[in-house]
Design a protein around this motif. Sequence first.
Motif, PDB file in Angstrom:
ATOM      1  N   ARG A  53       0.819  -1.209   0.000  1.00 21.28           N
ATOM      2  CA  ARG A  53       0.000   0.000   0.000  1.00 21.28           C
ATOM      3  C   ARG A  53       0.855   1.263   0.000  1.00 21.28           C
ATOM      4  N   THR A  54       2.024   1.213   0.622  1.00 20.61           N
ATOM      5  CA  THR A  54       2.903   2.385   0.648  1.00 20.61           C
ATOM      6  C   THR A  54       3.305   2.792  -0.761  1.00 20.61           C
ATOM      7  N   LEU A  55       3.697   1.800  -1.585  1.00 19.54           N
ATOM      8  CA  LEU A  55       4.065   2.095  -2.967  1.00 19.54           C
ATOM      9  C   LEU A  55       2.862   2.590  -3.758  1.00 19.54           C
ATOM     10  N   GLU A  56       1.699   2.011  -3.510  1.00 15.35           N
ATOM     11  CA  GLU A  56       0.493   2.409  -4.232  1.00 15.35           C
ATOM     12  C   GLU A  56       0.122   3.848  -3.920  1.00 15.35           C
ATOM     13  N   VAL A  57       0.160   4.218  -2.641  1.00 15.81           N
ATOM     14  CA  VAL A  57      -0.159   5.598  -2.263  1.00 15.81           C
ATOM     15  C   VAL A  57       0.864   6.555  -2.853  1.00 15.81           C
ATOM     16  N   GLY A  58       2.129   6.112  -2.904  1.00 10.43           N
ATOM     17  CA  GLY A  58       3.170   6.940  -3.514  1.00 10.43           C
ATOM     18  C   GLY A  58       2.889   7.223  -4.979  1.00 10.43           C
ATOM     19  N   LYS A  59       2.442   6.191  -5.707  1.00 10.59           N
ATOM     20  CA  LYS A  59       2.106   6.378  -7.123  1.00 10.59           C
ATOM     21  C   LYS A  59       0.902   7.303  -7.286  1.00 10.59           C
ATOM     22  N   ILE A  60      -0.074   7.143  -6.404  1.00 11.76           N
ATOM     23  CA  ILE A  60      -1.260   8.008  -6.461  1.00 11.76           C
ATOM     24  C   ILE A  60      -0.866   9.454  -6.198  1.00 11.76           C
ATOM     25  N   SER A  61       0.017   9.661  -5.223  1.00  9.21           N
ATOM     26  CA  SER A  61       0.486  11.012  -4.911  1.00  9.21           C
ATOM     27  C   SER A  61       1.170  11.652  -6.113  1.00  9.21           C
ATOM     28  N   THR A  62       2.072  10.916  -6.744  1.00  6.02           N
ATOM     29  CA  THR A  62       2.765  11.441  -7.925  1.00  6.02           C
ATOM     30  C   THR A  62       1.774  11.719  -9.053  1.00  6.02           C
ATOM     31  N   GLY A  63       0.762  10.853  -9.179  1.00  5.66           N
ATOM     32  CA  GLY A  63      -0.262  11.065 -10.201  1.00  5.66           C
ATOM     33  C   GLY A  63      -1.062  12.328  -9.964  1.00  5.66           C
ATOM     34  N   LEU A  64      -1.369  12.636  -8.709  1.00  2.00           N
ATOM     35  CA  LEU A  64      -2.105  13.867  -8.393  1.00  2.00           C
ATOM     36  C   LEU A  64      -1.255  15.098  -8.674  1.00  2.00           C
ATOM     37  N   LYS A  65       0.032  15.014  -8.388  1.00  2.00           N
ATOM     38  CA  LYS A  65       0.930  16.127  -8.720  1.00  2.00           C
ATOM     39  C   LYS A  65       0.979  16.343 -10.228  1.00  2.00           C
ATOM     40  N   ASN A  66       1.067  15.250 -10.984  1.00  2.00           N
ATOM     41  CA  ASN A  66       1.072  15.365 -12.444  1.00  2.00           C
ATOM     42  C   ASN A  66      -0.252  15.926 -12.960  1.00  2.00           C
TER      43      ASN A  66
END
Length: 398
Positions: free
Chosen positions: A266-279
């Motif tokens: 889940r940590t990696l998944e939330v990290g990807k979601i965070s980067t996606g929101l920034k993009n």
Amino acid sequence: MLTLDDVHPYLPSGERTMAFAGIIAKNTPSTANWKAYLRVVLERSALRRVVHAAEVIRDSASDDRPVAEIIALAQQATADLRDLDDGEPDYHSAADILPGVVSLIDAKYNGNAPRGLSTGLPDLDEIVRGLRKGNMIVVAGLTGSGKTILGLQVAQHVTTQLGGAGLVFSMEMTKEELITRGIASMGAVNLSRLDEGSTIQDDDWPKITGAVGKLQKARLYVNDQAGMTLARIRSIARQCQKHEGLDVIVVDYITLIASEGGGQNRTLEVGKISTGLKNLAKELQVPVIVLAQLNRGPTNRPDKKPRPSDLRDSGQIEQDADVVILVHCDKESEEGQNGATELIVGKCRHATPGSCMVQAQGHYVRFVPFAGKPPTEEQVEMGRVVRFSSREGRKDHE
């Protein structure tokens, strides 16, 4: 055409040569738009290559080959697509960028540059200098601290006071609950009365009517679907921007966004979601306010104040954020019990971090500028409250 008309004024069909030539000229694309036509040709060529790559991958998967070899062929097929050129460079020279930058600096010097969107809280605006386009603003706090109140209040301010358009993704509350909170906040009506209904007083109705009138005119849009993925959020945001315009997005909250990969980390998944929101913020060129939770670290400190590193689930959230606003209300202190809340700007790429005090009006689900007494020196030394600026001190004594 004139020479042809002189020699053959009429076509075999009996039609005037000059008239037919005019039709041909009218329907022939102009060379002035050759770049646009070239882009269409290149795009179609790219699509054909994408389809071909997909067919290669599909056929390879059907062959009786080792899995590693099939994966290698798929990687090679997709790698060939990376060099597709759409006719426009993906880089820019410093010389091309400089004129716009210098003009912006000059506008700032003369006080003509547009500021970022106001949050509606002057002291917070002074620290973060407004919410900027393309920025991801993380608003975080412990449960019950008021992070959702702050995020929704900013969206309401942008849409009702600034004339902008806002889109709120709420995966925790229903759209009816959100709008009810908006009526309470903007109309200064006790939320519990709106929930109960029977306790609404006569003098509440004009306030309710006024708030309803503002919300009816506002370009405030809400999505309360559960289990939203980042891809779905992006699609809806793009759709809203196309049809309604868009000035701010609020996501409540990041941990409730569903993963698309179905992975176990889940940590990696939330990290990807965070980067996606920034993009997404950069892609749509609007500020994206992302609400997040904190871990219990602050409760174990003497001053109980949160830090950006206390963000829960993934450190990538702190890395991606342009601004991190931590909502801190010490319920163990008398000030906290009376609603005194500190907004700690723990990270700000374009300004110096700082903090300010606001007053939580829980029954109206909103924050207002702080109007309490400045803390004593003893309280400041204990670290449980912020030291007021001279401007705040003067305001309190006026």
